[in-house]
Design an enzyme around this catalytic site. Structure first.
Site, mmCIF file in Angstrom:
data_model
loop_
_atom_site.group_PDB
_atom_site.id
_atom_site.type_symbol
_atom_site.label_atom_id
_atom_site.label_comp_id
_atom_site.label_asym_id
_atom_site.label_seq_id
_atom_site.Cartn_x
_atom_site.Cartn_y
_atom_site.Cartn_z
ATOM 1 N N GLU A 1 0.827 -1.209 0.000
ATOM 2 C CA GLU A 1 0.000 0.000 0.000
ATOM 3 C C GLU A 1 0.862 1.261 0.000
ATOM 4 O OE1 GLU A 1 -3.873 -1.782 2.344
ATOM 5 O OE2 GLU A 1 -2.407 -0.645 3.486
ATOM 6 N N CYS B 1 7.185 -5.670 8.381
ATOM 7 C CA CYS B 1 8.323 -4.883 8.860
ATOM 8 C C CYS B 1 8.917 -5.554 10.095
ATOM 9 C CB CYS B 1 7.875 -3.468 9.207
ATOM 10 S SG CYS B 1 9.227 -2.428 9.768
ATOM 11 N N CYS C 1 7.102 -2.537 15.475
ATOM 12 C CA CYS C 1 6.634 -1.517 16.424
ATOM 13 C C CYS C 1 5.261 -1.937 16.973
ATOM 14 C CB CYS C 1 6.534 -0.164 15.739
ATOM 15 S SG CYS C 1 8.125 0.419 15.131
ATOM 16 N N CYS D 1 1.980 -0.326 15.425
ATOM 17 C CA CYS D 1 1.868 -0.223 13.961
ATOM 18 C C CYS D 1 1.351 -1.518 13.350
ATOM 19 C CB CYS D 1 3.239 0.129 13.381
ATOM 20 S SG CYS D 1 3.280 0.046 11.583
ATOM 21 N N GLY E 1 7.091 -0.841 6.107
ATOM 22 C CA GLY E 1 8.478 -1.308 6.083
ATOM 23 C C GLY E 1 9.490 -0.324 6.626
ATOM 24 N N GLU E 2 10.650 -0.876 6.971
ATOM 25 C CA GLU E 2 11.793 -0.071 7.402
ATOM 26 C C GLU E 2 12.705 0.071 6.168
ATOM 27 O OE1 GLU E 2 13.457 1.735 9.861
ATOM 28 O OE2 GLU E 2 14.950 1.744 8.267
ATOM 29 N N SER F 1 12.299 7.733 6.183
ATOM 30 C CA SER F 1 12.067 7.686 7.627
ATOM 31 C C SER F 1 12.502 6.321 8.148
ATOM 32 C CB SER F 1 10.575 7.902 7.899
ATOM 33 O OG SER F 1 10.312 7.746 9.265
ATOM 34 N N SER G 1 12.403 7.920 13.606
ATOM 35 C CA SER G 1 11.251 7.626 14.471
ATOM 36 C C SER G 1 11.797 7.282 15.847
ATOM 37 C CB SER G 1 10.456 6.451 13.897
ATOM 38 O OG SER G 1 9.911 6.811 12.654
ATOM 39 N N HIS H 1 10.310 8.288 19.265
ATOM 40 C CA HIS H 1 9.182 7.911 20.130
ATOM 41 C C HIS H 1 9.494 7.866 21.624
ATOM 42 C CE1 HIS H 1 7.449 7.260 16.301
ATOM 43 N NE2 HIS H 1 7.894 6.041 16.116
ATOM 44 N N CYS I 1 -0.886 7.125 9.584
ATOM 45 C CA CYS I 1 0.386 6.594 10.076
ATOM 46 C C CYS I 1 0.154 5.376 10.958
ATOM 47 C CB CYS I 1 1.112 7.643 10.924
ATOM 48 S SG CYS I 1 1.813 8.958 9.971
HETATM 49 S S1 SF4 Z 1 6.147 2.102 12.329
HETATM 50 FE FE1 SF4 Z 1 7.473 1.891 10.547
HETATM 51 S S2 SF4 Z 1 9.280 0.861 11.373
HETATM 52 FE FE2 SF4 Z 1 7.653 0.530 12.870
HETATM 53 S S3 SF4 Z 1 6.709 -1.443 12.289
HETATM 54 FE FE3 SF4 Z 1 5.562 0.209 11.284
HETATM 55 S S4 SF4 Z 1 6.475 0.335 9.249
HETATM 56 FE FE4 SF4 Z 1 7.942 -0.726 10.570
#
Ligand code: SF4
Length: 351
Positions: free
Chosen positions: A95, A116, A120, A123, A166-167, A198, A221, A223, A342
């Protein structure tokens, strides 16, 4: 509302072969092809038809356009967000999100992986398994599809950010290959300052990025500025200490001529939003040119225990950082009604 996208418009694979093919094809013909394809928004085949017969056959043979099997668009009823779901070369679904805001600030948020490994806790992408890297073509397809949709609406995408699924630095070579073509004036022609990556923090890759793309911003990121809490929110943070991250950020800023680094801070009520935690963050960033983005939490089914800090709380937190001299932006999210905000991307469609 979900609609199917015109499949015949989808193509980006040819861009990858440009440099090799261009050696065999007259530069004048390639210019013509690029003009039709990128400026006139013609299909790949229509653009290839502009080439002389001999070159056209070689060109079509080499470029092998990839046609995604799934191509769907969901439009927010609340604001100017559209979620685009495309199939990848391997048949997975990825997406991206087109964000239309007033004026000319149309932004595309693209993905680098399906799933990913950063995992996180807040997420939806982090709960997908297994994790698969996208190819450079898969990444370019996202830009190509969105570019054509924007064009039909009389818009032009100004900013492109790797903030989707994804990272990016877990798929560094495909992301950097794509970025070269996204910034190439002969192809997608995004301005270097308008293309951003990012990351949750991969120090070596962050520095390599700043070396190769010294004008392209980097967002971290973060946090939390507390190692233990950060590892709870971002399991992948166990591999990297905050000290290493700070060293990498200092180096990035040096390589990027002191341009501010973006700090992403998701605001979770009673988790990381106290004034003491704002002071801890300010101490951690002390001396660094940083723009801190305070982001609301967008609920996901997998993490019902989290709630977003309310607007007043975000403003109090932001004011504490501003008093310490940092640039702060209180962000809002678009596309929550279509699971496109997000942290909500997980390749599924809301009924
Ligand atoms: S916030 Fe970004 S880095 Fe963290 S799991 Fe989601 S996609 Fe991956």
């Amino acid at each position: 509302m979900t609609t199917e996208i015109d499949r015949s418009t989808i193509f980006a694979a040819g861009a990858l072969e440009h440099f090799r093919a261009a050696r065999r094809i007259e530069p004048r013909c390639m210019r013509r092809f690029r003009h039709m394809y990128l400026q006139r928004h013609r299909s790949f085949e229509e653009s290839a038809n502009e080439l002389p017969e001999r070159d056209r056959q070689a060109f079509l043979h080499r470029f092998q356009p990839h046609q995604p099997i799934v191509a769907a668009q969901s439009d927010s009823q609340l604001n100017g967000a559209s979620k685009l779901a495309l199939s990848t070369e391997r048949g997975d679904v990825v997406e991206s999100v087109l964000l239309r805001t007033p004026g000319t600030r149309t932004t595309l948020c693209v993905s680098s992986q399906v799933g990913c490994a950063a995992r996180c806790e807040f997420c939806a992408t982090g709960y997908l398994s297994p994790v698969k890297n996208l190819s450079t073509v898969d990444i370019l397809n996202q830009a190509d599809v969105a570019r054509r949709i924007a064009h039909r609406e009389g818009l032009r995408i100004r900013n492109l950010v790797f903030m989707g699924m994804g990272e990016p630095f877990h798929n560094e070579s495909a992301v950097c290959d794509a970025m070269r073509l996204l910034q190439d004036p002969g192809w997608f022609a995004f301005g270097p300052r308008r293309t951003m990556v990012s990351t949750v923090g991969v120090p070596d890759a962050m520095v390599r990025w700043a070396v190769e793309f010294p004008k392209s911003p980097l967002a971290l990121s973060l946090h939390s500025a507390d190692q233990e809490l950060r590892e709870k929110l971002i399991p992948a943070a166990k591999r990297t200490s905050l000290v290493e991250l700070r060293e990498a950020m200092d180096e990035v800023v040096r390589l990027q001529d002191n341009a501010p680094i973006m700090i992403e801070y998701l605001m979770l009520r009673d988790v990381n939003d106290s004034l003491a935690q704002a002071a801890q963050l300010a101490d951690y960033l002390d001396g660094l040119p940083a723009l801190v983005n305070l982001i609301p939490y967008n609920p996901i089914a997998e993490a019902p225990h989290f709630q977003s800090t309310d607007r007043d709380g975000r403003e109090r937190f932001g004011a504490a950082l501003q008093e310490r001299g940092f640039l702060v932006k209180i962000r809002f999210s678009l596309g929550a009604d279509i699971d496109a905000a997000c942290g909500q991307l997980a390749a599924r469609t809301r009924e």
